[in-house]
Motif scaffolding. Structure first.
Motif, PDB file in Angstrom:
ATOM      1  N   GLN A 163      23.887  54.241  56.911  1.00 47.43           N
ATOM      2  CA  GLN A 163      23.874  53.343  55.758  1.00 47.43           C
ATOM      3  C   GLN A 163      23.935  54.153  54.452  1.00 47.43           C
ATOM      4  O   GLN A 163      24.689  53.830  53.543  1.00 47.43           O
ATOM      5  CB  GLN A 163      22.568  52.559  55.840  1.00 47.43           C
ATOM      6  CG  GLN A 163      22.360  51.458  54.864  1.00 47.43           C
ATOM      7  CD  GLN A 163      20.959  50.866  55.031  1.00 47.43           C
ATOM      8  OE1 GLN A 163      19.973  51.606  55.117  1.00 47.43           O
ATOM      9  NE2 GLN A 163      20.864  49.565  55.078  1.00 47.43           N
ATOM     10  N   LYS A 164      23.142  55.237  54.408  1.00 42.01           N
ATOM     11  CA  LYS A 164      23.082  56.059  53.205  1.00 42.01           C
ATOM     12  C   LYS A 164      24.428  56.751  52.955  1.00 42.01           C
ATOM     13  O   LYS A 164      24.911  56.797  51.827  1.00 42.01           O
ATOM     14  CB  LYS A 164      21.965  57.100  53.356  1.00 42.01           C
ATOM     15  CG  LYS A 164      21.645  57.848  52.094  1.00 42.01           C
ATOM     16  CD  LYS A 164      20.264  58.497  52.193  1.00 42.01           C
ATOM     17  CE  LYS A 164      19.776  58.992  50.846  1.00 42.01           C
ATOM     18  NZ  LYS A 164      20.416  60.230  50.413  1.00 42.01           N
ATOM     19  N   LYS A 197      19.864  54.023  59.280  1.00 42.17           N
ATOM     20  CA  LYS A 197      19.610  54.312  57.867  1.00 42.17           C
ATOM     21  C   LYS A 197      20.429  55.509  57.376  1.00 42.17           C
ATOM     22  O   LYS A 197      20.886  55.527  56.231  1.00 42.17           O
ATOM     23  CB  LYS A 197      18.118  54.535  57.631  1.00 42.17           C
ATOM     24  CG  LYS A 197      17.360  53.208  57.545  1.00 42.17           C
ATOM     25  CD  LYS A 197      15.916  53.336  57.876  1.00 42.17           C
ATOM     26  CE  LYS A 197      15.025  53.488  56.694  1.00 42.17           C
ATOM     27  NZ  LYS A 197      13.603  53.301  57.088  1.00 42.17           N
TER      28      LYS A 197
END
Ligand code: AMP
Ligand code: MG
Length: 190
Positions: free
Chosen positions: A71-72, A68
């Motif tokens: 991804q961010k 995550k």
């Protein structure tokens, strides 16, 4: 110029990258410029620099918090790119903890796509394509599992449309009918 942002997704092995590359060539000849951005490449650049993985197919096995974070970071970089862009990514990614949303709220609203494309085809065809692709480390999955993943991706797509107002377009990439898929995608990009 205000650009058009088109996110293109599909389960691994559906032939997404082939459809994108062929459609890009076609519309480039018509004078429509697009940048092709691979979301996984942006994640992989950081993951490799941090020594977390050696190849891109190891990323979906990383701790979900790490995935995550990568991804961010990718979404933040991609959101600054102007003009017409194609973003090659996933509506959901199979992880050891179940399906991870490829475009959670903080990613999809950073990108604000105009269109979300789902490239789909027959489950057995996907299974066969995965078996013949030696360039990647594709997961061995049953045709039933692939079917579930494709159905679930439509549900994820609907939630992304609700968050952004983007349209959702299904493009079928059937065996021997690549031209048809390319024409459908080209029509979206024009
Ligand atoms: P691909 O080449 O499109 O199969 O992407 C390679 C890898 O990048 C995938 O297996 C995922 O681990 C990662 N990836 C790509 N897009 C996303 C996304 N939107 N969210 C999370 N992981 C992603
Ligand atoms: Mg690909």
């Amino acid at each position: 110029m205000v650009g058009k942002k088109v996110i293109i997704t599909g389960v691994p092995g559906v032939g997404k990258t082939t459809v994108i590359n062929t459609a890009m060539k076609k519309i480039a000849m018509e004078g429509v410029p697009y940048q092709n951005i691979n979301f996984g490449n942006f994640m992989f650049e950081v993951a490799a620099a941090e020594g977390l993985v050696q190849d891109r197919d190891q990323m979906r096995k990383l701790d979900r918090h790490v995935q995550k974070r990568l991804q961010k970071l990718a979404a933040e970089k991609i959101s600054t790119i102007d003009g017409n862009v194609i973003i090659d990514t996933h509506t959901s990614v199979k992880t050891q903890n179940g399906f991870l949303a490829g475009l959670p709220e903080w990613v999809i609203t950073a990108i604000m796509p105009d269109v979300l494309v789902l490239v789909e085809t027959d489950n057995d065809q996907i299974l066969i394509r995965r078996l013949s692709d030696k360039s990647r480390v594709r997961d061995m999955e049953s045709s039933k599992f692939i079917a579930e993943h494709q159905v679930l991706n439509r549900a994820f797509a609907a939630s992304y449309a609700m968050l952004t107002g983007c349209t959702v377009k299904i493009v079928v990439n059937a065996d021997f009918l690549l031209d048809k898929a390319v024409e459908e995608l080209s029509a979206i990009l024009r």
